[in-house]
Design an enzyme around this catalytic site. Structure first.
Site, PDB file in Angstrom:
ATOM      1  N   TYR A 137       0.745  -1.282   0.140  1.00  0.00           N
ATOM      2  CA  TYR A 137       0.053  -0.030  -0.126  1.00  0.00           C
ATOM      3  C   TYR A 137       0.697   1.148   0.030  1.00  0.00           C
ATOM      4  CZ  TYR A 137      -4.210  -3.088   1.386  1.00  0.00           C
ATOM      5  OH  TYR A 137      -5.015  -3.947   1.392  1.00  0.00           O
ATOM      6  N   LYS A 188       4.526 -15.204   1.774  1.00  0.00           N
ATOM      7  CA  LYS A 188       4.213 -16.023   0.583  1.00  0.00           C
ATOM      8  C   LYS A 188       5.402 -16.010  -0.112  1.00  0.00           C
ATOM      9  CE  LYS A 188       1.060 -17.669  -1.885  1.00  0.00           C
ATOM     10  NZ  LYS A 188       0.473 -19.038  -1.615  1.00  0.00           N
ATOM     11  N   ASP A 221      -2.099 -17.838   2.647  1.00  0.00           N
ATOM     12  CA  ASP A 221      -3.376 -18.497   2.391  1.00  0.00           C
ATOM     13  C   ASP A 221      -3.492 -19.552   3.542  1.00  0.00           C
ATOM     14  OD1 ASP A 221      -1.147 -19.450   1.571  1.00  0.00           O
ATOM     15  OD2 ASP A 221      -2.051 -20.232  -0.476  1.00  0.00           O
ATOM     16  N   ASP A 245      -4.419  -6.579   6.144  1.00  0.00           N
ATOM     17  CA  ASP A 245      -5.798  -5.960   5.899  1.00  0.00           C
ATOM     18  C   ASP A 245      -6.610  -7.112   5.697  1.00  0.00           C
ATOM     19  OD1 ASP A 245      -7.880  -4.185   5.456  1.00  0.00           O
ATOM     20  OD2 ASP A 245      -6.816  -3.558   3.198  1.00  0.00           O
ATOM     21  N   ASP A 249      -9.798  -8.652   8.649  1.00  0.00           N
ATOM     22  CA  ASP A 249     -10.937  -8.887   8.142  1.00  0.00           C
ATOM     23  C   ASP A 249     -11.555 -10.188   8.655  1.00  0.00           C
ATOM     24  OD1 ASP A 249     -11.363  -6.227   7.398  1.00  0.00           O
ATOM     25  OD2 ASP A 249     -12.569  -6.612   5.805  1.00  0.00           O
TER      26      ASP A 249
HETATM   27 MG    MG Z   1      -9.800  -3.830   5.808  1.00  0.00          MG
END
Ligand code: MG
Ligand code: NAI
Length: 354
Positions: A137, A188, A221, A245, A249
Site C-alpha cells: 500500500y 508468501k 493463505d 488487511d 477482516d
Molecule cells: Mg480492511
C-alpha cells in the site's frame, strides 16, 4: 494532574455517533484515574471535502503534531469516491506521522456468538501487528496509455529491511509480553520470491533476539484457513500491509461483529502522535439511526489510554466492556439486541463509574 491533548476526527457517518460515545467513556475513565483528557475536534472528512474540495486543511499535519494522540471515527461517504477519502486522509496520516504499526486485537468477547460453530472466548484471542507504512500500500506505480487498448497499470510493493525489522521487533516484543508467547509470520515467499523472501530472512533474524517466543511462519493463505480451523493456536500475527488487511477482516468476522473491533495506528518511536480508531467504516446504511455499536470506538479509546501510559484505565474499560457484553441485556442490533448507541454507552459509563 497529567492532561492528555487529544485531536478528535469523528469523520463521516456513524463516526459522528460512536466517537462521542467513546469520549463519554474516556471522560469517566479520566475522572476515576488521576489524569485529564482535553479534546479538540476537527471537522475534516467528506463533508469538509464537499465544501472545500479537500479532505483536510493544508496544514493538518502540523496542526496534529501538537497533540498526544488522535481519536478517529470513520471516513467514507457515498458522495465521495473511496479512493479520494481514504488516500487523502487516512493513508497520509499513517505515513506522514510514521504510524508504522497497525495493531488490531481480535477477540471473541465472552457472550458474543462467533459464526464459527462451538467457539468461545477461550478460542479466539489474537492480535495482528500489521505493517502500516510501506509494502503493497505504499502508493507507488502509475497508469500509462489510459483509456486505450494498450493501457497499463503498475502497482509496486516496496519492502525495506528497516521497515520489516522494526515491525518484526514490535511484534516479537508484544508476543513476549503475552502469556502464550506465540508469533506467526504471514508470508508468501513461494510466489512473491523477492519481497517475501526478504521478509522471511529479516523476521528470522529478529527471531534470534527472542528465544523465549515460539515463532512460526505460514503462507498467508494457509494462515487465513488456520484462523478459521484452529484459531486457538494463534496469538500474535505479524503481516505486511495487504496481508494484514485481509487477515484482520477474517479476525473481525470470527469475533462476531464489525462493531466491536478496535485498531491503533502506532508510532512506537513517539516522534508524532499515534491514531486510534474502530476498524469499521462509516456504515451509511445505519448512519443517523442511533443504533451503531459503540464498543469498537470505546475499545479504541482504551487502547489510546494504554498507549499514553494509562494501563489501568485501559484494563478497567476492557473489563467493563466484557461485563456489559457478557450480561446480554443491553446490546445493539448488530449483536442481536435492540439497544441504541446511547443505551449501550450508558451501560458502559454507568458500570465504569460505579
Ligand atoms: Mg480492511
Ligand atoms: P462499514 O464498516 O462501514 O459497514 C459494513 C457493515 O457493517 C454495514 O452493514 C454496517 O452497518 C455494519 N457496521 C459497521 N460498523 C458498525 C457498528 N459500529 N455497529 C453496527 N453495525 C456496524 O463498511 P462499508 O459499508 O464497506 O464502507 C462504508 C464506508 O466506510 C465506505 O465509504 C468505506 O470506504 C468506509 N470505510 C472507512 C474505514 C475507515 O475509516 N477506516 C474502514 C472501512 C470502510
Amino acid at each position: 494532574m497529567k492532561t492528555y491533548r487529544i485531536a478528535v476526527i469523528a469523520g463521516d457517518g456513524i463516526g459522528q455517533e460512536v466517537i462521542p460515545a467513546g469520549i463519554e467513556v474516556l471522560k469517566v475513565a479520566a475522572s476515576r484515574g488521576a489524569f485529564g483528557c482535553d479534546f479538540t475536534e476537527f471537522s475534516w472528512g467528506s463533508e469538509f471535502y464537499l465544501r472545500t474540495g479537500r479532505m483536510l486543511d493544508d496544514d493538518a499535519f502540523q496542526q496534529v503534531m501538537a497533540f498526544d494522540a488522535i481519536y478517529l471515527g470513520a471516513i467514507g461517504d457515498p458522495r465521495v469516491p473511496d479512493h479520494i477519502s481514504a488516500r487523502e486522509l487516512i493513508l497520509p496520516f499513517r505515513q506522514r506521522l510514521r504510524q508504522y504499526v497497525n495493531l488490531r486485537p481480535m477477540r471473541l468477547l465472552p457472550g458474543i456468538a462467533s459464526p464459527l460453530a462451538g467457539r468461545t472466548a477461550a478460542d479466539i484471542d489474537m492480535v495482528c501487528v500489521r505493517e502500516n507504512s510501506e509494502g503493497e500500500y505504499c502508493g507507488m506505480g502509475g497508469r500509462l496509455h489510459v483509456g486505450t487498448p494498450d493501457e497499463i497499470a503498475e502497482q509496486t510493493g516496496v519492502f525495506t529491511r528497516r521497515g520489516i525489522e522494526r515491525i518484526a521487533r514490535y511484534a516479537f516484543t508484544l508476543a513476549r509480553s503475552r502469556p502464550r508467547k506465540l508469533l506467526a509470520s504471514a508470508t508468501k515467499s513461494n510466489a512473491l520470491h523477492h519481497a517475501m523472501v526478504l521478509w522471511d530472512e529479516v523476521v528470522a533474524e529478529v527471531a534470534g533476539e527472542f528465544p523465549d517466543v515460539t515463532f512460526r511462519k505460514y503462507h498467508v493463505d494457509a494462515l487465513a484457513a488456520r484462523m478459521i480451523t484452529h484459531p486457538q493456536t494463534l496469538d500474535v500475527i505479524v503481516a505486511s500491509n495487504l496481508f494484514g488487511d485481509i487477515l484482520t477482516d477474517i479476525g473481525s468476522a470470527i469475533s462476531g461483529s464489525l462493531g466491536v473491533g478496535p485498531s491503533g495506528n502506532i508510532n512506537p518511536d513517539r516522534t508524532a502522535p499515534s491514531m486510534f480508531e474502530p476498524i469499521h467504516g462509516s456504515a451509511p446504511d445505519i448512519a443517523g439511526k442511533g443504533i451503531a455499536n459503540p464498543i469498537a470506538a470505546i475499545w479504541a479509546g482504551a487502547m489510546m489510554l494504554d498507549h499514553l501510559g494509562e494501563r489501568s484505565a485501559h484494563d478497567a474499560i476492557l473489563r467493563t466492556i466484557e461485563r456489559v457484553i457478557g450480561d446480554e441485556r443491553v446490546r445493539t442490533p448488530d449483536l442481536g439486541g435492540r439497544a441504541t448507541t446511547a443505551e449501550m454507552t450508558k451501560a458502559v459509563t454507568g458500570l465504569l463509574a460505579a
